[in-house]
Design a protein around this motif. Sequence first.
Motif, mmCIF file in Angstrom:
data_model
loop_
_atom_site.group_PDB
_atom_site.id
_atom_site.type_symbol
_atom_site.label_atom_id
_atom_site.label_comp_id
_atom_site.label_asym_id
_atom_site.label_seq_id
_atom_site.Cartn_x
_atom_site.Cartn_y
_atom_site.Cartn_z
ATOM 1 N N MET A 77 14.012 34.325 38.215
ATOM 2 C CA MET A 77 12.434 33.963 37.667
ATOM 3 C C MET A 77 12.022 32.773 37.153
ATOM 4 N N GLU A 78 11.031 32.432 37.546
ATOM 5 C CA GLU A 78 10.165 31.313 36.892
ATOM 6 C C GLU A 78 10.214 31.158 35.376
ATOM 7 N N MET A 79 10.401 29.891 34.843
ATOM 8 C CA MET A 79 10.364 29.775 33.571
ATOM 9 C C MET A 79 8.978 30.209 32.896
ATOM 10 N N THR A 80 7.919 29.793 33.378
ATOM 11 C CA THR A 80 6.526 30.097 32.603
ATOM 12 C C THR A 80 6.474 31.868 32.512
ATOM 13 N N SER A 81 6.729 32.601 33.786
ATOM 14 C CA SER A 81 6.616 33.961 33.733
ATOM 15 C C SER A 81 7.580 34.505 32.636
ATOM 16 N N LEU A 82 8.896 33.753 32.545
ATOM 17 C CA LEU A 82 9.911 34.431 31.631
ATOM 18 C C LEU A 82 9.307 34.393 30.227
ATOM 19 N N LYS A 83 8.717 33.121 30.063
ATOM 20 C CA LYS A 83 8.044 32.841 28.561
ATOM 21 C C LYS A 83 7.206 34.002 28.126
ATOM 22 N N THR A 84 6.417 34.174 29.120
ATOM 23 C CA THR A 84 5.175 35.189 28.782
ATOM 24 C C THR A 84 5.801 36.542 28.468
ATOM 25 N N ILE A 85 6.821 37.043 29.277
ATOM 26 C CA ILE A 85 7.552 38.221 28.983
ATOM 27 C C ILE A 85 8.298 38.126 27.748
ATOM 28 N N LEU A 86 8.937 37.311 27.464
ATOM 29 C CA LEU A 86 9.625 37.193 26.069
ATOM 30 C C LEU A 86 8.557 37.249 25.069
ATOM 31 N N GLN A 87 7.651 36.613 25.295
ATOM 32 C CA GLN A 87 6.724 36.584 24.022
ATOM 33 C C GLN A 87 5.892 37.831 23.967
ATOM 34 N N GLY B 67 18.919 37.785 14.044
ATOM 35 C CA GLY B 67 19.562 37.530 12.891
ATOM 36 C C GLY B 67 19.040 35.965 12.490
ATOM 37 N N GLY B 68 19.478 35.613 11.325
ATOM 38 C CA GLY B 68 19.139 34.174 10.956
ATOM 39 C C GLY B 68 17.870 34.026 10.772
ATOM 40 N N ALA B 69 17.268 32.847 10.998
ATOM 41 C CA ALA B 69 15.681 32.853 10.939
ATOM 42 C C ALA B 69 14.926 33.597 12.003
ATOM 43 N N GLY B 70 15.306 34.103 13.050
ATOM 44 C CA GLY B 70 15.024 34.738 14.101
ATOM 45 C C GLY B 70 13.611 34.004 14.814
ATOM 46 N N PHE B 71 14.299 32.693 15.325
ATOM 47 C CA PHE B 71 13.380 31.937 16.037
ATOM 48 C C PHE B 71 13.066 32.696 17.268
ATOM 49 N N PRO B 72 11.631 32.775 17.647
ATOM 50 C CA PRO B 72 11.173 33.353 18.891
ATOM 51 C C PRO B 72 11.765 32.806 20.093
ATOM 52 N N ALA B 73 12.279 33.910 20.767
ATOM 53 C CA ALA B 73 13.212 33.527 21.987
ATOM 54 C C ALA B 73 12.538 32.832 23.018
ATOM 55 N N TYR B 74 11.340 33.346 23.451
ATOM 56 C CA TYR B 74 10.415 32.196 24.277
ATOM 57 C C TYR B 74 10.222 30.779 24.107
ATOM 58 N N ALA B 75 10.277 30.579 22.667
ATOM 59 C CA ALA B 75 10.335 29.028 22.480
ATOM 60 C C ALA B 75 11.561 28.314 22.761
ATOM 61 N N LYS B 76 12.547 29.049 22.900
ATOM 62 C CA LYS B 76 13.936 28.105 23.099
ATOM 63 C C LYS B 76 14.025 27.899 24.406
ATOM 64 N N LEU B 77 13.117 28.520 25.641
ATOM 65 C CA LEU B 77 13.261 28.082 26.816
ATOM 66 C C LEU B 77 12.717 26.644 27.075
#
Length: 445
Positions: A1-11, A19-29
């Motif tokens: 899967m392409e990163m842009t599409s993955l980012k959209t799905i994760l967001q 856990g922890g601060a809960g950093f949004p997963a899409y922003a780590k890509l």
Amino acid sequence: MEMTSLKTILQNSGIAGCGGAGFPAYAKLSDKIDTVILNCAECEPLFKLHRQLLEANAEEIIATMDMLCTAMHAERFIVAVKGAYKKTVDAANAAIKDYARGSVCLLEEVYPAGDEVITVYEATGRIVPAGGIPAMVGCVVYNVETVLNIHRAIEEDKAVTHKYVTVAGEVKNPATYRVPIGMRYDELVALCGGVTVEEPVYFAGGPMTGKIAAASDVVTKTTNGILIMPQNHYIIQKRMQKTKVSIARTMSTCCQCRGCTDLCPRNLLGHPITPSDFMRAASNSDVRQTEAVLGALYCSQCGLCEMYSCIQGLNPRSLLSEAKMSFAKQGIRPIVVENNDSAKPERPYRKVPMRRLIARLNLEKYDVAAPVKTEEIQPAQVKLQLSQHIGKPATAIVKKGDKVQAGQLLAEAAKDALSLPVHASIDGEVIKVTDTAIVLKGTKK
Ligand code: SF4
Ligand code: SF4
């Protein structure tokens, strides 16, 4: 899967670090990553969540790690898991054998192996710069439940509606439940047979980094565990101590032994933090010791200094935390320090074994199994917070009286900011919308 599409799905699926601060997963890509790390250290004493999830879902999780590598054009992925979790290690080894770019790294049973800066070092030998993030050394770290949520979002088109939570301490039957987000803590504790002490204290999170909570608090996307403790327990007494008292005690009893600094995991990685110097500056109100005070910006809040290291029972972490919050209020952020490229030679001999930590915290009697329960939980009501993690809160798009279904979008992510949407965790009716939360009354019996 392409990163842009993955980012959209994760967001759109509302996936935050579980856990922890809960950093949004899409922003780590990122396309700057060469190593994706699965964090299965689970270093808080008593929590038994990630090891069970990885053991039960190893194939899905390993396949998702491989997919994350493809999306980010990373070279490899590493499953960082404690060797002590034998069944989990076996499951990971069995699932990873078909993936040429995957490997398993066995972590020691020490605290705090799950601090992602430590996990990156143990898995790759790279040191994240003080004040920096793993991406600066080509790494990204996701924990087990986060990757499971990514799998569900991609393969099953499911948004985040539920959370696994371990309930431990003074409860009849310690266990790990998968519950709808927004469920009250006391309802979850009731599922475990209720409390076993008079005047129980609710504690959100693990004994090292958690905080005193209320029975009426609700599960969010970052709730990993709830502890029930007697009021006179060491970890509760530590957390209840007032700053004024902590400073007075520091002034009278800090002997400058440096124990807190010698065992500080970030100091041992070469980060510019020396809690003993900070304590000296704090107890002398000495404004000239700027380096010692600014070191607070690099504290991970792991709690080792005040829960384990200090022979005088002082509270460096709490005082460092006060300083850090005060800096943050004034807009003072840590400067990234690039020049810490080697860990201290004494580091291997200064790790804190989990067994000793549990004994020091007087938690041995609570260190029991907390099996994952598979039954579906249907609370009568849930309260979904609009802010459940680091970043901007979501904005409600429903109103009182609306009928909603589990998985339905209730609040949109803030535009052009680090933010995630919120979805209904049960079928129900909206009975209240405030600036901070949406309350649903369940319609399923
Ligand atoms: S809490 Fe204490 S031991 Fe942990 S990083 Fe901060 S100063 Fe070091
Ligand atoms: S370990 Fe305790 S007594 Fe020793 S320097 Fe640190 S705060 Fe002071």
